[in-house]
Design an enzyme around this catalytic site. Structure first.
Site, PDB file in Angstrom:
ATOM      1  CG  HIS A 126      -2.199  -0.688   1.022  1.00 53.18           C
ATOM      2  ND1 HIS A 126      -3.394  -0.203   1.480  1.00 53.18           N
ATOM      3  CD2 HIS A 126      -2.502  -1.834   0.378  1.00 53.18           C
ATOM      4  CE1 HIS A 126      -4.377  -1.024   1.148  1.00 53.18           C
ATOM      5  NE2 HIS A 126      -3.855  -2.018   0.485  1.00 53.18           N
ATOM      6  CD  GLU A 234      -2.807   0.548  -2.964  1.00 54.21           C
ATOM      7  OE1 GLU A 234      -3.090  -0.641  -2.716  1.00 54.21           O
ATOM      8  OE2 GLU A 234      -3.543   1.489  -2.641  1.00 54.21           O
TER       9      GLU A 234
END
EC number: 5.1.3.15
Length: 261
Positions: A126, A234
């Site tokens: 992330h 991501e």
């Protein structure tokens, strides 16, 4: 280098962990198959991002004018809380490394199956990137790539040209060029490169921005207008499942290079 789009609110107001920098997720981004035994009792983003990792050590390296520092963190089945242990019935070990130098930040993840039976997983790093204005940036190297659009019930689509941001965006791309071709975040007006992301053994790229209405409805997103100054790009392996046989390891990494902000 700043890579966080969401300043942390007071801890007393946060009901669950705030996505702060580069937490790895052992996760699912698609609806959970009810028959997928390994993850059927886990939350959407798995348990790695909300678990307490152990600091394993720090090292540094100097070469000419470049200086880098590396931090290593560990997570294992024995360190999980009782609720997570009950939901994830496998033994594993994970090492997450973060290396920072003058021009780039690199992260790597090694997950080892320490059980006597195989298990399947998905991995996502992330990454919240700070941008001056999300409506004034674009992503390149996605042209022609197929993607799943989570804002339209996981409809399968194909990207045409660069990606610009005009509303809520939540997509899972598989770029045609493979992990070694950088995904680049650039300024629309000047063409100036802000960030470039290269990946190793992570075929997918998740692109996310909640936009105004969703940002206001999220208790762990702060400030409410923070969506204007961030975009998630991501690196992950999330369209399929990574199967680890007993004793095997999954290794993956990313490098985020920074332009002139």
């Amino acid at each position: 280098m700043t890579a966080c789009g969401c300043p942390r609110p007071p801890l007393s107001t946060v009901p669950k962990p705030v996505p702060r920098w580069y937490p790895p997720c052992l996760s699912r981004l698609r609806p959970r198959p009810p028959t997928h035994e390994a993850t059927k009792n886990l939350p959407q983003h798995g348990f790695a991002r909300s678990s307490r990792w152990e600091f394993l050590g720090k090292s540094s390296e100097e070469s000419g004018t470049n200086y880098s520092v590396k931090l290593d963190f560990g997570l294992s089945s024995s360190s999980l809380d009782e609720k997570t242990k009950a939901a994830w019935g496998y033994s594993f070990g994970a090492i997450y490394s973060v290396t920072l130098d003058r021009d780039a930040l690199a992260t790597s993840l090694v997950i080892t199956n320490e059980d006597d039976k195989p298990f399947e997983l998905q991995v996502l790093l992330h990454t919240y990137l700070r941008v001056p204005d999300v409506t004034a940036v674009r992503l390149s190297s996605l042209d022609g790539a197929s993607y799943l659009d989570k804002t339209e019930s996981l409809a399968t689509k194909t990207q045409s040209g660069d990606l610009a941001f005009t509303g809520e965006t939540d997509r899972i791309y598989t770029p045609l060029g493979g992990p070694k071709v950088p995904v680049v975040v650039s300024d629309n007006a000047s063409g100036r490169k802000l960030y470039s992301l290269t990946r190793d053994n992570l075929d997918d790229v998740v692109v996310w921005n909640p936009w105004e209405a969703k940002a206001k409805s999220m208790p762990d997103f702060s400030p409410d207008d923070g969506w204007r100054n961030m975009v998630c790009v991501e690196a992950g392996a999330v369209k399929g499942w990574q199967k680890l046989e007993a004793g095997d390891a999954f290794e993956a990494a990313q490098v985020i290079a920074v332009g002139d902000l």
